[in-house]
Design a protein around this motif. Structure first.
Motif, PDB file in Angstrom:
ATOM      1  N   ASN A 185       0.823  -1.211   0.000  1.00 56.54           N
ATOM      2  CA  ASN A 185       0.000   0.000   0.000  1.00 56.54           C
ATOM      3  C   ASN A 185       0.855   1.258   0.000  1.00 56.54           C
ATOM      4  O   ASN A 185       0.447   2.305  -0.516  1.00 56.54           O
ATOM      5  N   ASP A 245      -1.048   8.365  -3.100  1.00 58.45           N
ATOM      6  CA  ASP A 245      -2.230   8.780  -2.354  1.00 58.45           C
ATOM      7  C   ASP A 245      -2.793  10.061  -2.948  1.00 58.45           C
ATOM      8  O   ASP A 245      -2.060  11.002  -3.261  1.00 58.45           O
ATOM      9  N   ARG A 254      -6.056   4.489  -1.123  1.00 56.63           N
ATOM     10  CA  ARG A 254      -5.368   5.587  -1.796  1.00 56.63           C
ATOM     11  C   ARG A 254      -6.252   6.439  -2.706  1.00 56.63           C
ATOM     12  O   ARG A 254      -5.999   7.634  -2.874  1.00 56.63           O
TER      13      ARG A 254
END
Length: 868
Positions: free
Chosen positions: A81, A86, A203
Motif C-alpha cells: 500500500n 495517495d 489511496r
C-alpha cells in the motif's frame, strides 16, 4: 428511486415486454482525465476512438481497475500500500477518470428507458450519445440517481454512455489519525478511507462508479420505492398455529409521460391480491396506499437461533387494460420488532414478535475496503455470523449504509441489523484531537452540505426499509449528526418513511444503555483476563466491546512476506509488516503456553487465546442475561482488508478460533463453567422450558485419565440462566499441578449431546505446563463426501490415549493443498476425549474436485486425508 431487490425474468404472454432490468456490469473502458482532451459530448459519441483505454471494473473503484490492470500492486499484501500514490499528495486529477460503456437499447411506443446509478463516489457528469444526461452535477457517495434516457437513445439502438468521476473534494491527509486529519468527513463519503486504527488509507478514497449501474425498461408507469410494513400483535411462539398478521403496503408511482394514466395498482402475497384503482397525472410521482391485508396463520420471520427465517414473495403490478405497465417483486418477512426499556439493567430490550431477544451482536465495517462486493461474499460473511450463533450485526457509521444484497443475506440467515448513518466521533468532533486539521466546532458541522445529507438519508431509507432484518437506526458512531440533520431525521424522515424501528441518537447513547461507569462508553478493545467478562459489570448493552483475532498460520502466509513471518515478542515493537497491519500485542497471554518459537507456533498458540477470549466474553455476558445485560455487540467480527485485529475470519474468508469460541459461548442452549467460582451453569435462549436435561461434569488429566463428578437431571426456564453446582472443591481435590481438562455436557433422555464444552485449566502457577509436556496422540481421521456440497470428517481417539486437544479441520484441494474458501464447519478447533469420536460436517460452495482434509492439533500431528 427504484427499489431493486430482485432481477425479474422476462415472462411470456400477458407479461411479455412488461419490464426488463439488466446491469451494465461488463465491457466498460476508462482512462485518466489527463490522457484525453475531448469533452463528454465528444467522448459519448460512438465514433469517438477509445484507443489505449483500459478495461474498467464497474461496479468498482478506480483503484480496483488499476489493480486488475496490474498498474498497482495488491495493497492488501505486505507493505504494498505504501507503493501506491495517495490522492492527498497527487491531487484529485490523478484519480479522476472517464468511464465509457457501449450498449444496445431502444424504446418503442409507450416504453420508457431508465438509467440508474446505485452509487458514484464522489462527483459525476454523465453523457449519452453526445448529450448531457444530468442537468446538474451528481454529488455524494451515499445516494442513488435515476435518469429517464428515452429521448436520448440512438435511433439505431447503438448507444454510448460516458461518465467522468471525480474523487472527494476533500480527500484528507492520511496522517495516521482516525479518519486521517478528519477532512474526509467534509463530504458525504466513506470516512475510513483516510485510515483508521484497523486499516491503512485507501489511496483513491473509493473513487469510482462503485455500485450497480442498471438499465430498466417500463411502459408509461414506473413503480418505485414500495413500502411494506408487517404487524404481528401479541406474544408468539416460533412453532404452531399463529394468530393473524397484518400487511400494509404503499407504493410510489411515477408517470413520466405527458398524459394521465389510469389503471389498477395491485400487490399479491400468500395467494391473496389487493387492488386499487389509480389515475396518475402527467409528469407526476404519486404515493398510493393500498388496503391492508390480514394473513391467516402466517409463517413468521425470526432472528437466528429463535426460529425460522420465513420469507414471502410480494409482487406488485400496475395494469392498464390488458397491459402490465410496470411490476416489481420483493421478499417480505412477516415480523414485528419492539423495544422496551429494561429498568433493571438500565438498557433497551429488544422484542421480536412479542418475545424478548438477548442480543448477541458483532460490529461490521464493510465487506471489502475497495468495495469489491459480490452476492456470494455477502452470503458467506453473513452466514459466518449465523455460524457464530450471533443474532445481530451493527453497521459502523464510518462506512456505508449496506447494500440490499447484504440485507438479503441477513433476511435469509436471521441476523438483525443495527444501521448507523455516516458520522463518527473521531471525524465529526466529539473529542479534542491533535491529528485533526480543524477544531471541534468546525468538525461538528461536517459534512458541509447538510441538505445533501438529508436527501441521501431519505433515499437510503427507502432503499433498505422493507428488509425484515433491519431492526434499528442510529444517528452515528459515538456522536449524533448536527442538530439540523438529527431533528429532521428523528421528527420527519424516519416517522414518514418508516415509523416502525427504534432510532438511537448515537451508538453508545444512554438511551440504548445507561453508562454509569464514565469514559467514552465503548471498549475495551484488547485481550482481557477471561474472568473480567464474568465478574466485572460494564454498562449493559455496549455497542463495542472487543478483544483480539489474529488468524492462523495459513492466513498469515496470504499477506505477510516470508522474511516478515517473525513471532512478536512481548513488550517489543513487532515486525514492520505486522505493525502496518495493525497488530495488537497479546503475547503475554500466549507465553503461559510456552514462549512462541516462530510465527507458526505463535499462530497456533494465538488460536488458544482467541477461542478462550470469545467463548468467555459471550458466556460472561450470558451469565448475567436480564440481570446486568440485555445484550452486547462485539468490536468487531470482520475486517475489510488484511488487518491483524478484531476478526472471526480473515479477509479471504478463512475462519480462525475466534469464530468457534464465540460459536460455543453463544449456543442457544449452553452449559458453561464460571471461572470465578467454578459454578456449572446452563443458559436457555429459547422461548420454552427445557425439561429432563442431563448435565454431566468430568475432568481429565494430561494422561487422559477421567475423574467423574456429577450427572444429574435438571430443567431450565425460557430465556433464562440456571446455576447448578460448583466444581471448585472437586477441582481442588484433584490437585493437578500441571492443569486439567473439564468436560461439561447436556444430554437429552436418549443420550444425544445437546451441548458440550471443554475447558483447559492451567496449573496453580498459571502456567500450562501440562499442555507443554503433553504426549502426542494418534488421531484417526476419515472423510466422506456426502454428495450435497458437504463432507463429513470423523475424528476418533482410542481409549487410553490423552485428550486429542484443539484440532483444526481444514477442507483443502488435494492437489494444491490450498484451503477451500469459504468453507463452513459446524464445529472446529475440537478436542476429542479418550475412547470417543466426533464428526465435523463441512459445507462448501461451487464445484470442487480432488477434495481432501487436513487435520492438526496441539498434540496431534498434521494429517492429510482424501475425501472418499
Amino acid at each position: 428511486m427504484k427499489k431493486i431487490l430482485l432481477l425479474l425474468l422476462c415472462c411470456s404472454g400477458l407479461m411479455a415486454g412488461a419490464q426488463q432490468r439488466y446491469e451494465l456490469n461488463s465491457g466498460w473502458t476508462c482512462t485518466n482525465v489527463n490522457d484525453v482532451k475531448a469533452d463528454g459530448a465528444a467522448i459519448s459519441k460512438t465514433g469517438f476512438a477509445l484507443n489505449n483505454w483500459m478495461p474498467a471494473t464497474v461496479p468498482g473503484t478506480v483503484l480496483t481497475t488499476l489493480l486488475n490492470n496490474k498498474k498497482v500492486p495488491d495493497p492488501f499484501y505486505g507493505m504494498n500500500n505504501e507503493k501506491i500514490a495517495d490522492v492527498y499528495h497527487t491531487g484529485n486529477a490523478h484519480y479522476t477518470y472517464w468511464f465509457v460503456k457501449d450498449f444496445e437499447e431502444r424504446a418503442a411506443g409507450n416504453e420508457q428507458v431508465w438509467l440508474q446509478f446505485r452509487g458514484i463516489n464522489y462527483k459525476a457528469e454523465i453523457y449519452l450519445n453526445g448529450k448531457k444526461v444530468n442537468p446538474k452535477t451528481q454529488v455524494g457517495m451515499h445516494i442513488r440517481a435515476q435518469y429517464n434516457i428515452t429521448p436520448l437513445l440512438a435511433a439505431n439502438g447503438k448507444n454510448r454512455l460516458a461518465v467522468i468521476v471525480y474523487p472527494p473534494d476533500f480527500p484528507g491527509n492520511p496522517n495516521g489519525g482516525q479518519g486521517g486529519d478528519g477532512t474526509i468527513a467534509k463530504g458525504l463519503t466513506t470516512q475510513y478511507t483516510a485510515g483508521w486504527d484497523w486499516i491503512q488509507p485507501t489511496r483513491d478514497r473509493n473513487t469510482g462508479i462503485w455500485d450497480k449501474v442498471t438499465i430498466e425498461k417500463t411502459k408509461s408507469i414506473n413503480i418505485q420505492n414500495p413500502h411494506v410494513v408487517t404487524l404481528v400483535p401479541g406474544k408468539r411462539l416460533a412453532t404452531g398455529k399463529q394468530n393473524p398478521a397484518t400487511v400494509k403496503v404503499s407504493i410510489e408511482v411515477e408517470n413520466p409521460t405527458s398524459k394521465a394514466v389510469s389503471g389498477t395498482l395491485q400487490y399479491e402475497i400468500a395467494g391473496k391480491i389487493i387492488k386499487q384503482r389509480a389515475t396518475i397525472a402527467a409528469n407526476q410521482n404519486t404515493t398510493v396506499k393500498l388496503a391492508d391485508l390480514q394473513i391467516e396463520n402466517p409463517k413468521l420471520w425470526w432472528p437466528s437461533g429463535y426460529g425460522d427465517q420465513n420469507l414471502y414473495d410480494l409482487k406488485i403490478k400496475f395494469v392498464a387494460a390488458t397491459q402490465v405497465l410496470d411490476q416489481e417483486a420483493l421478499k417480505v418477512g412477516i415480523r414485528q420488532i419492539d423495544n422496551i426499556w429494561n429498568d433493571h439493567t438500565k438498557s433497551m430490550g429488544t422484542f421480536v414478535n412479542g418475545q424478548k431477544i438477548f442480543i448477541k451482536g458483532g460490529n461490521w465495517i464493510i465487506s471489502d475496503a475497495m468495495l469489491r462486493f459480490t452476492d456470494a461474499r455477502y452470503d458467506a460473511e453473513v452466514r459466518y455470523h449465523k455460524d457464530m450463533n450471533l443474532n445481530l450485526i451493527r453497521i459502523w457509521g464510518g462506512a456505508i449504509l449496506e447494500r440490499p444484497e447484504f440485507y438479503n443475506a441477513c433476511d435469509k440467515y436471521g441476523l438483525l441489523v443495527f444501521q448507523d448513518f455516516w458520522f463518527s466521533g473521531d471525524c465529526n468532533g466529539r473529542w479534542v484531537d491533535p491529528m485533526k486539521k480543524e477544531d471541534q466546532w468546525t468538525r461538528r458541522n461536517y459534512p458541509d452540505d447538510h441538505p445533501l445529507v438529508l436527501t441521501a438519508i431519505e433515499d437510503q431509507i427507502k432503499m433498505i426499509r422493507n428488509h425484515a432484518s433491519l431492526a434499528f437506526w442510529c444517528g452515528g458512531n459515538e456522536i449524533t449528526p448536527p442538530d439540523d440533520i438529527l431533528m429532521p431525521l428523528k421528527n420527519d424522515l424516519l416517522p414518514r418513511l418508516d415509523g416502525t424501528r427504534q432510532f438511537f441518537d448515537f451508538s453508545n447513547s444512554d438511551e440504548m444503555s445507561y453508562n454509569s461507569i464514565g469514559g467514552n462508553g465503548d471498549g475495551p478493545y484488547g485481550i482481557q483476563d477471561i474472568k473480567t467478562f464474568w465478574g466485572t459489570q460494564t454498562f449493559p448493552y455496549n455497542s463495542e466491546v472487543g478483544s483480539v483475532g489474529v488468524g492462523d498460520y495459513a492466513s498469515l502466509l496470504r499477506f505477510i512476506p516470508e522474511k516478515n513471518l517473525v513471532a512478536p515478542q512481548y513488550k517489543t515493537k513487532p515486525d514492520s509488516v505486522w505493525d502496518y497491519h495493525k497488530y495488537i500485542s497479546y503475547e503475554q497471554y500466549l507465553n503461559p503456553y510456552g514462549k512462541p518459537k516462530d510465527a507458526k507456533d505463535f499462530a497456533m498458540k494465538a488460536q488458544l487465546a482467541n477461542y478462550d477470549q470469545y467463548r468467555a466474553l459471550m458466556e460472561g455476558f450470558s451469565n448475567k442475561m436480564w440481570d446486568w445485560y440485555t445484550g452486547s455487540i462485539i468490536w468487531k467480527t470482520q475486517n475489510p482488508w488484511t488487518a491483524m485485529r478484531g476478526q472471526m475470519y480473515d479477509y479471504y474468508l478463512d475462519p480462525n478460533a475466534c469464530l468457534y469460541g464465540l460459536r460455543k459461548g453463544s449456543e442457544p442452549l449452553h452449559v458453561m463453567m464460571n471461572p470465578l467460582d467454578s459454578m456449572v451453569t446452563i443458559v436457555n435462549n429459547g422461548f420454552t422450558t427445557r425439561n429432563n436435561l442431563m448435565v454431566q461434569a468430568k475432568a481429565y488429566d494430561m494422561e487422559g485419565k477421567d475423574y467423574f463428578y456429577s450427572q444429574v437431571f435438571n430443567s431450565v426456564g425460557p430465556s433464562s440462566v440456571r446455576r447448578l453446582f460448583p466444581l471448585n472443591e472437586f477441582l481442588t481435590k484433584l490437585d493437578k499441578k500441571d492443569g486439567v481438562f473439564v468436560s461439561l455436557r447436556i444430554l437429552d433422555q436418549k443420550q444425544n449431546i445437546l451441548s458440550e464444552n471443554i475447558y483447559w485449566l492451567p496449573g496453580k502457577d498459571g502456567e500450562y505446563s501440562g499442555l507443554k509436556n503433553m504426549k502426542q496422540t494418534p488421531l484417526k481421521v476419515s472423510a466422506a463426501n456426502q454428495n450435497n456440497g458437504k463432507v463429513a470428517v470423523t475424528l476418533s481417539n482410542a481409549a487410553g490415549n490423552p485428550v486429542a486437544f484443539f484440532n483444526r479441520v481444514a477442507l483443502i484441494n488435494g492437489s494444491t493443498n490450498q484451503r477451500i474458501l469459504p468453507a463452513f464447519y459446524d464445529d472446529n478447533y475440537v478436542s476429542i476425549l479418550p475412547g470417543e469420536s466426533k464428526t465435523v460436517t463441512v459445507e462448501y460452495t461451487g464445484k470442487q474436485s480432488n477434495l481432501a482434509v487436513e487435520v492438526y492439533g496441539w498434540n496431534v500431528a498434521t494429517q492429510k486425508v482424501s475425501v472418499q
